[in-house]
Design an enzyme around this catalytic site. Structure first.
Site, PDB file in Angstrom:
ATOM      1  N   ASP A   1       0.835  -1.211   0.000  1.00 60.52           N
ATOM      2  CA  ASP A   1       0.000   0.000   0.000  1.00 60.52           C
ATOM      3  C   ASP A   1       0.869   1.261   0.000  1.00 60.52           C
ATOM      4  OD1 ASP A   1      -1.230  -2.303   1.183  1.00 60.52           O
ATOM      5  OD2 ASP A   1      -2.845  -1.049   1.931  1.00 60.52           O
TER       6      ASP A   1
ATOM      7  N   HIS B   1      -1.112   4.465  -0.648  1.00 62.16           N
ATOM      8  CA  HIS B   1      -2.173   5.344  -0.140  1.00 62.16           C
ATOM      9  C   HIS B   1      -1.922   6.838  -0.345  1.00 62.16           C
ATOM     10  CE1 HIS B   1      -5.141   2.681   1.487  1.00 62.16           C
ATOM     11  NE2 HIS B   1      -4.230   1.961   2.118  1.00 62.16           N
TER      12      HIS B   1
ATOM     13  N   ASP C   1      -4.089  -0.482  -3.394  1.00 57.68           N
ATOM     14  CA  ASP C   1      -4.247   0.610  -2.432  1.00 57.68           C
ATOM     15  C   ASP C   1      -3.218   1.716  -2.650  1.00 57.68           C
ATOM     16  OD1 ASP C   1      -6.319  -0.845  -1.394  1.00 57.68           O
ATOM     17  OD2 ASP C   1      -5.657  -0.713   0.686  1.00 57.68           O
TER      18      ASP C   1
ATOM     19  N   ASP D   1      -6.518   6.873  -1.922  1.00 58.93           N
ATOM     20  CA  ASP D   1      -7.245   7.052  -0.658  1.00 58.93           C
ATOM     21  C   ASP D   1      -6.290   7.328   0.500  1.00 58.93           C
ATOM     22  OD1 ASP D   1      -9.865   6.940  -1.514  1.00 58.93           O
ATOM     23  OD2 ASP D   1     -10.107   4.797  -1.105  1.00 58.93           O
ATOM     24  N   ARG D   2      -6.859   7.941   1.533  1.00 57.09           N
ATOM     25  CA  ARG D   2      -6.144   8.305   2.762  1.00 57.09           C
ATOM     26  C   ARG D   2      -5.186   9.477   2.537  1.00 57.09           C
ATOM     27  NH1 ARG D   2      -8.354   6.605   7.591  1.00 57.09           N
ATOM     28  NH2 ARG D   2      -8.621   4.359   7.681  1.00 57.09           N
TER      29      ARG D   2
ATOM     30  N   ASN E   1      -8.405  -3.184  -2.288  1.00 61.22           N
ATOM     31  CA  ASN E   1      -9.779  -2.912  -1.857  1.00 61.22           C
ATOM     32  C   ASN E   1     -10.112  -1.417  -1.914  1.00 61.22           C
ATOM     33  OD1 ASN E   1      -7.971  -2.719   0.547  1.00 61.22           O
ATOM     34  ND2 ASN E   1      -9.858  -2.197   1.621  1.00 61.22           N
ATOM     35  N   HIS E   2      -9.096  -0.550  -1.983  1.00 57.19           N
ATOM     36  CA  HIS E   2      -9.358   0.887  -2.092  1.00 57.19           C
ATOM     37  C   HIS E   2      -9.464   1.355  -3.537  1.00 57.19           C
ATOM     38  CE1 HIS E   2      -9.370   2.694   1.963  1.00 57.19           C
ATOM     39  NE2 HIS E   2      -8.776   1.559   2.291  1.00 57.19           N
TER      40      HIS E   2
ATOM     41  N   HIS F   1      -3.562  -8.402  -3.103  1.00 55.90           N
ATOM     42  CA  HIS F   1      -3.627  -7.351  -2.088  1.00 55.90           C
ATOM     43  C   HIS F   1      -4.030  -7.888  -0.721  1.00 55.90           C
ATOM     44  CE1 HIS F   1      -4.018  -3.408  -0.358  1.00 55.90           C
ATOM     45  NE2 HIS F   1      -5.206  -3.741   0.101  1.00 55.90           N
TER      46      HIS F   1
ATOM     47  N   ARG G   1     -11.685  -6.824  10.746  1.00 51.90           N
ATOM     48  CA  ARG G   1     -12.124  -5.618  10.035  1.00 51.90           C
ATOM     49  C   ARG G   1     -13.642  -5.497   9.985  1.00 51.90           C
ATOM     50  NH1 ARG G   1      -8.049  -3.578   6.545  1.00 51.90           N
ATOM     51  NH2 ARG G   1      -6.274  -4.987   6.401  1.00 51.90           N
TER      52      ARG G   1
ATOM     53  N   HIS H   1      -2.156  -4.800   2.451  1.00 50.74           N
ATOM     54  CA  HIS H   1      -3.462  -4.614   3.086  1.00 50.74           C
ATOM     55  C   HIS H   1      -3.426  -4.260   4.572  1.00 50.74           C
ATOM     56  CE1 HIS H   1      -7.770  -4.931   3.109  1.00 50.74           C
ATOM     57  NE2 HIS H   1      -7.872  -6.105   3.688  1.00 50.74           N
TER      58      HIS H   1
END
Length: 499
Positions: free
Chosen positions: A241, A243, A270, A273-274, A302-303, A351, A401, A428
């Site tokens: 990730d 991000h 990923d 995002d963030r 997943n993002h 991921h 999660r 992840h």
């Protein structure tokens, strides 16, 4: 006796609070857990829920908040924190129900008011989008008419050669263009919209041509028909990730080498995002894919999905820096990304993680039709490739999660044996050391966003894969975060739901 336990528990709670203030969330969880074991209270469970939220263990946070409510039905913080955790896993109606409980008893609570307003807005937005989706099932990229786009007068960068034939868009990418684009981004400027649309559309054409399982390897004897052997490549670097942490991505390339004919990179989902430079990271990776199609690979995370982008910042960032249409084009390109990669027929890279059934094989990943729907299914192997996590104990269990599930060392060992794999590489999850070798060496987690969200204090890591006497070997390498402009994570999001 109870008084002594209460005093001991209170001291442990205070230690947990100190760790929480220092952003050592795992340390906080440790002390709260010890305090709960001595003398459980609603406050302790609620505080632990807050720490779990901070490390994205939303399922565990929901469980803790529920226990807090069972101990004290009037403890409103527990309802609020459960609402935040439900929001994070996209359970908006459940979150709204909890927020309404808070406001029924504390109508002037500003945090609850803000969360209620944002939940109502996002629920209505989803209803509206579902209503118009029935009428509009077309491809945003196919409707682009780049000839009608001008170039903003403020743009001082290089030209980009763009070709559009029968709705298919391609570009002539150069290293000069990428270097100038990076310099532009570091000044806080954006690409011309025409360029941004062309890059996303052209990259989408390349991704669409790839299978759902990309198979690559360094040059050696191989009987795999579908494996692309990278003749001139000496090293494949797997990144986790990132991000939207653009400055850390640039540092990653500076430390571990540039993409090129001798060095292939695989980014394992990923990348948006963030962080508040998700557009910059995505456009950089797409440009590198266009310049070096056999030396840059990107798996879906997943993002790279609409639901997550709506909440965690990428959609609003696209709208702020470019426009909504560019986000829709990015969304279409995410749907074209492969779900996994197989390196040398020995290392499977995805991921999330493994599956709820032992019957799933690598060949099942090959057979995934990722174009049958505009977003990944909510169940099945596609969801599990994006969402699942490892656990220390054998077997399988519910996800911490609140989405997907967890799998143990025995599941990994059986999957590797059944598919003739040396190991599974996944991302992840934050790892404080940047990576973790798990499940008796058959599972490696790699995370490449150091000091995640400017708060976690973790290292980043990459995994280098090379050949030694014809055999693959891997080396996990770490790096620290670098300074970036004073813009906080999720700076552009209008749907910050409290986490």
């Amino acid at each position: 006796m109870d008084l002594e336990k209460q005093e001991q528990s209170a001291k442990l709670k205070d230690l947990g609070n100190q760790e929480l203030k220092k952003n050592d969330f795992n340390g906080a969880i440790k002390f709260y857990t010890e305090a709960i074991q001595v003398y459980p209270t609603a406050i302790l469970y609620s505080n632990r829920a807050q720490a779990q939220i901070k490390i994205e263990n939303y399922g565990l946070a929901i469980d803790d908040a529920k226990k807090a409510i069972e101990l004290d039905k009037n403890y409103l913080k527990a309802y609020y924190r459960r609402a935040v955790a439900f929001s994070a896993i996209l359970e908006y109606k459940k979150a709204l129900a909890d927020v309404k409980i808070v406001l029924s008893r504390a109508p002037s609570d500003k945090h609850a008011q803000t969360l209620e307003n944002r939940l109502v807005k996002i629920i209505n937005q989803i209803k509206f989008e579902r209503a118009i989706a029935v009428a509009d099932k077309g491809s945003p990229i196919s409707t682009l008419d780049l000839e009608s786009f001008g170039i903003e007068k403020s743009y001082e960068g290089p030209e980009l050669e763009i070709k559009q034939v029968d709705k298919k868009i391609s570009v002539v990418m150069t290293q000069e263009y990428i270097s100038n684009m990076v310099a532009l981004f570091k000044k806080g400027a954006n690409l011309p919209k025409k360029h941004a649309f062309a890059i996303v559309a052209a990259a989408n054409e390349v991704f669409k041509a790839q299978p759902s399982l990309v198979e690559i390897g360094l040059k050696r004897d191989s009987t795999a028909d579908k494996e692309l052997q990278l003749d001139t490549v000496e090293k494949i670097t797997v990144c986790g990730d990132t991000h939207g942490q653009f400055y850390d991505v640039m540092n990653l390339f500076k430390r571990f080498g540039k993409v090129g004919p001798s060095h292939t990179y695989l980014f394992n989902g990923d990348f948006v995002d963030r962080g508040s430079w998700s557009c910059e990271v995505a456009l950089l990776l797409y440009c590198l894919k266009l310049l070096y199609p056999q030396n840059m690979y990107i798996n879906r995370g997943n993002h790279e999905t609409n639901d997550m982008n709506k909440v965690y910042g990428f959609e609003d960032e696209c709208k702020h820096k470019y426009n909504e249409k560019l986000f829709l084009c990015f969304s279409e390109s995410f749907n074209s990304l492969p779900y996994a990669s197989l390196i040398g027929q020995e290392y499977l890279v995805m991921h999330g993680g493994l599956f709820s059934s032992d019957d799933v094989t690598v060949d099942d990943i090959r057979k995934i039709n990722r174009f049958r729907s505009s977003q990944p299914p909510k169940e099945g192997i596609e969801m599990e490739l994006l969402w699942t996590d490892p656990q220390y104990d054998n077997g399988r269990s519910a996800s911490k999660r609140g989405i997907g599930m967890q799998f143990g060392p025995d599941v990994t060992a059986k999957f590797c044996e059944n598919n003739n794999l040396k190991a599974v590489i996944r991302s992840h999850e934050v790892r404080m050391g940047g990576y973790e070798i798990e499940h008796d060496g058959k599972l490696i987690t790699v995370f490449s966003a150091p000091n995640y969200c400017d708060a976690q204090g973790n290292l980043g890591a990459v995994i280098d894969l090379t050949l030694d006497n014809g055999e693959y070997k891997y080396d996990c390498r770490t790096f620290t975060h670098v300074e970036h402009p004073n813009i906080p994570p999720m700076n552009y999001t209008k749907n910050n739901l409290g986490f």
